[in-house]
Scaffold this motif. Structure first.
Motif, PDB file in Angstrom:
ATOM      1  N   VAL A 199       0.467  -1.092  -0.049  1.00 44.00           N
ATOM      2  CA  VAL A 199      -0.336  -0.037   0.710  1.00 44.00           C
ATOM      3  C   VAL A 199       0.953   1.148   0.383  1.00 44.00           C
ATOM      4  O   VAL A 199       1.306   1.644   0.846  1.00 44.00           O
ATOM      5  CB  VAL A 199      -1.228  -0.412   1.254  1.00 44.00           C
ATOM      6  N   THR A 200       1.170   2.155  -1.333  1.00 42.26           N
ATOM      7  CA  THR A 200       1.605   3.007  -1.486  1.00 42.26           C
ATOM      8  C   THR A 200       1.395   3.708  -0.061  1.00 42.26           C
ATOM      9  O   THR A 200       2.980   4.782   0.217  1.00 42.26           O
ATOM     10  CB  THR A 200       1.597   3.533  -2.536  1.00 42.26           C
ATOM     11  N   GLU A 201       0.823   4.507  -0.008  1.00 44.07           N
ATOM     12  CA  GLU A 201       1.270   5.072   1.124  1.00 44.07           C
ATOM     13  C   GLU A 201       1.306   5.121   2.915  1.00 44.07           C
ATOM     14  O   GLU A 201       2.376   6.052   3.232  1.00 44.07           O
ATOM     15  CB  GLU A 201      -0.516   5.801   1.981  1.00 44.07           C
ATOM     16  N   ILE A 202       1.153   3.598   2.562  1.00 46.43           N
ATOM     17  CA  ILE A 202       1.824   2.869   4.391  1.00 46.43           C
ATOM     18  C   ILE A 202       3.973   3.071   4.373  1.00 46.43           C
ATOM     19  O   ILE A 202       3.922   3.520   5.407  1.00 46.43           O
ATOM     20  CB  ILE A 202       1.405   2.219   4.380  1.00 46.43           C
ATOM     21  N   THR A 203       3.761   2.731   2.879  1.00 49.79           N
ATOM     22  CA  THR A 203       5.600   2.571   2.611  1.00 49.79           C
ATOM     23  C   THR A 203       5.797   4.522   3.207  1.00 49.79           C
ATOM     24  O   THR A 203       6.696   4.543   3.548  1.00 49.79           O
ATOM     25  CB  THR A 203       5.603   1.557   1.557  1.00 49.79           C
ATOM     26  N   GLN A 204       5.397   5.110   2.109  1.00 50.86           N
ATOM     27  CA  GLN A 204       5.785   6.400   2.059  1.00 50.86           C
ATOM     28  C   GLN A 204       5.936   7.048   3.431  1.00 50.86           C
ATOM     29  O   GLN A 204       6.541   7.582   4.134  1.00 50.86           O
ATOM     30  CB  GLN A 204       4.752   7.160   0.806  1.00 50.86           C
ATOM     31  N   THR A 205       4.774   6.766   3.843  1.00 44.05           N
ATOM     32  CA  THR A 205       5.274   7.496   5.140  1.00 44.05           C
ATOM     33  C   THR A 205       5.452   6.837   6.543  1.00 44.05           C
ATOM     34  O   THR A 205       6.122   7.817   7.250  1.00 44.05           O
ATOM     35  CB  THR A 205       2.932   7.321   5.946  1.00 44.05           C
ATOM     36  N   ILE A 206       6.359   5.387   6.017  1.00 40.05           N
ATOM     37  CA  ILE A 206       7.084   4.871   7.221  1.00 40.05           C
ATOM     38  C   ILE A 206       8.429   5.284   7.043  1.00 40.05           C
ATOM     39  O   ILE A 206       9.116   6.178   6.958  1.00 40.05           O
ATOM     40  CB  ILE A 206       7.185   3.788   6.914  1.00 40.05           C
ATOM     41  N   ALA A 207       8.763   6.131   5.616  1.00 38.61           N
ATOM     42  CA  ALA A 207      10.248   5.893   4.872  1.00 38.61           C
ATOM     43  C   ALA A 207      10.379   7.758   5.146  1.00 38.61           C
ATOM     44  O   ALA A 207      11.413   8.493   5.726  1.00 38.61           O
ATOM     45  CB  ALA A 207      10.447   5.920   2.870  1.00 38.61           C
ATOM     46  N   GLU A 208       9.112   8.457   5.150  1.00 40.01           N
ATOM     47  CA  GLU A 208       9.220  10.129   5.440  1.00 40.01           C
ATOM     48  C   GLU A 208       9.252   9.707   6.760  1.00 40.01           C
ATOM     49  O   GLU A 208       9.121  11.017   7.692  1.00 40.01           O
ATOM     50  CB  GLU A 208       8.322  10.555   4.447  1.00 40.01           C
ATOM     51  N   SER A 209       8.526   9.326   7.897  1.00 39.99           N
ATOM     52  CA  SER A 209       8.494   9.717   9.332  1.00 39.99           C
ATOM     53  C   SER A 209      10.365   9.610   9.693  1.00 39.99           C
ATOM     54  O   SER A 209      10.956   8.759   9.350  1.00 39.99           O
ATOM     55  CB  SER A 209       7.263   8.628  10.414  1.00 39.99           C
ATOM     56  N   SER A 210       9.943   9.678  11.123  1.00 37.46           N
ATOM     57  CA  SER A 210      11.933   9.737  12.150  1.00 37.46           C
ATOM     58  C   SER A 210      11.550   8.092  12.593  1.00 37.46           C
ATOM     59  O   SER A 210      12.014   8.392  13.697  1.00 37.46           O
ATOM     60  CB  SER A 210      11.423  11.013  13.120  1.00 37.46           C
ATOM     61  N   ALA A 211      10.518   7.752  12.413  1.00 38.20           N
ATOM     62  CA  ALA A 211      10.214   6.389  13.468  1.00 38.20           C
ATOM     63  C   ALA A 211      11.153   5.494  12.872  1.00 38.20           C
ATOM     64  O   ALA A 211      11.980   4.657  11.118  1.00 38.20           O
ATOM     65  CB  ALA A 211       9.005   5.686  12.527  1.00 38.20           C
ATOM     66  N   LYS A 212      12.309   4.502  13.517  1.00 37.10           N
ATOM     67  CA  LYS A 212      13.026   3.366  13.618  1.00 37.10           C
ATOM     68  C   LYS A 212      12.320   2.187  12.925  1.00 37.10           C
ATOM     69  O   LYS A 212      10.926   2.045  13.702  1.00 37.10           O
ATOM     70  CB  LYS A 212      13.646   3.410  14.585  1.00 37.10           C
ATOM     71  N   VAL A 213      12.202   1.296  12.592  1.00 40.52           N
ATOM     72  CA  VAL A 213      12.130   0.297  11.992  1.00 40.52           C
ATOM     73  C   VAL A 213      12.782  -1.022  12.335  1.00 40.52           C
ATOM     74  O   VAL A 213      13.947  -0.995  11.941  1.00 40.52           O
ATOM     75  CB  VAL A 213      11.553   0.602  10.175  1.00 40.52           C
ATOM     76  N   ILE A 214      11.888  -1.581  12.690  1.00 42.76           N
ATOM     77  CA  ILE A 214      12.709  -3.137  13.226  1.00 42.76           C
ATOM     78  C   ILE A 214      11.971  -4.499  12.014  1.00 42.76           C
ATOM     79  O   ILE A 214      10.431  -4.400  12.100  1.00 42.76           O
ATOM     80  CB  ILE A 214      12.735  -3.604  15.061  1.00 42.76           C
TER      81      ILE A 214
END
Length: 300
Positions: A199-214
């Motif tokens: 879902v494009t918006e989900i990945t874009q939002t994660i990439a643009e956020s300051s959240a760390k991804v585990i």
């Protein structure tokens, strides 16, 4: 506990793995949400989707049943009608979610109502409120439609997509933007982890956020084309599909299983007698160590 200090946590995946992770982190209550894959087309979920063109309810039900701290509620949600019933093959929890959806303005309204009835305080959200299927391309054309088909491919697909493309649930996007950490997995790589990320918006939002991804890897080799991939190969394949590298740290049972450039936390173990299922305390400890290594601190 460092987790207790975080403002928001987003977990992404499918029913079994995501449900286990959310149950482990359920002490976060309303600060935790799960974004659930809704592309399943097999079993009881497939029966409902074929008849009513709805989203897949099975993984949502699975998450709610693991979050409900009531044994009877779990039995009711997971009850499957046998061959003596006209509802043979159907699951009571799926039917309940479908009925609540029919009575509600939006699918998430029905999910929220059932969550309140079960006293589940963490939010379970579908990746989208519109029906869609997972499609795979073994060569150039998308010639494999549905999760069942993708899982049965002899090799990793060249590409994955959602057919048709769908928009993300707005509440999920809002929560990701507010999150200190996003946790992907564990779960079936192609059919639980990848669908929400497509879902494009989900990945874009994660990439643009300051959240760390585990990224949390599975304990056992899965029965799909992804079962033949190392953790490093999975993350490389994911990055190629999404045109971005999302992951900042890997959690795996065996440190030797990942030899890539990202930091890795190992030592998670299985629930006794259930080799595929993460033991909650070891999973919680691994996540805490990951937060320390990534130096994640809550935002004001």
């Amino acid at each position: 506990m460092q987790l207790q200090q975080l403002r928001k946590v987003t977990a992404i995946g499918g029913g079994h793995g995501l449900g286990r992770l959310m149950a482990t982190l359920s002490f976060l209550r309303h600060r935790l949400i799960g974004i659930v894959a809704t592309t399943d087309n097999g079993g009881a979920t497939g029966l409902l989707r074929d008849a009513h063109q709805c989203i897949a309810w099975g993984d949502i039900r699975n998450c709610l049943s693991q979050l409900a701290n009531q044994p009877l509620a779990k039995e009711v949600l997971n009850y499957r009608f046998n061959s003596d019933s006209a509802l043979h093959g159907h699951n009571l929890g799926n039917l309940l979610l479908y009925t609540l959806d029919e009575l509600s303005a939006r699918p998430i309204d029905g999910i929220q109502l059932l969550s309140r009835l079960l006293k589940v305080e963490s939010r379970v959200l579908p990746m989208s409120e519109s029906p869609t299927d997972l499609a795979g391309a073994s060569n150039e054309a998308f010639d494999c439609l549905g999760e069942l088909c993708v899982d049965e491919l002899p090799n990793m697909p060249k590409r994955l997509m959602l057919s048709p493309p769908v928009k993300a649930t707005p509440e999920a996007i809002r929560h990701i933007r507010q999150s200190d950490v996003v946790i992907i997995g564990p779960g079936s790589f192609l059919t639980s982890i990848m669908p929400p990320l497509l879902v494009t918006e989900i990945t874009q939002t994660i990439a643009e956020s300051s959240a760390k991804v585990i990224f949390i890897d599975n304990l056992l080799k899965e029965q799909s084309p992804a079962g033949n991939l190392s953790v490093e190969q999975k993350l490389s394949w994911m990055a190629k599909q999404l045109n971005t590298q999302l992951v900042d740290l890997v959690i795996t049972a065996d440190k030797q299983a990942y030899t890539g450039p990202l930091p890795v936390i190992s030592g998670v173990v299985a629930e006794p007698g259930m080799p595929h299922r993460h033991e909650s305390n070891s999973l919680l400890h691994a996540i805490e160590r990951a937060l320390e290594q990534l130096e994640i601190a809550p935002r004001p």
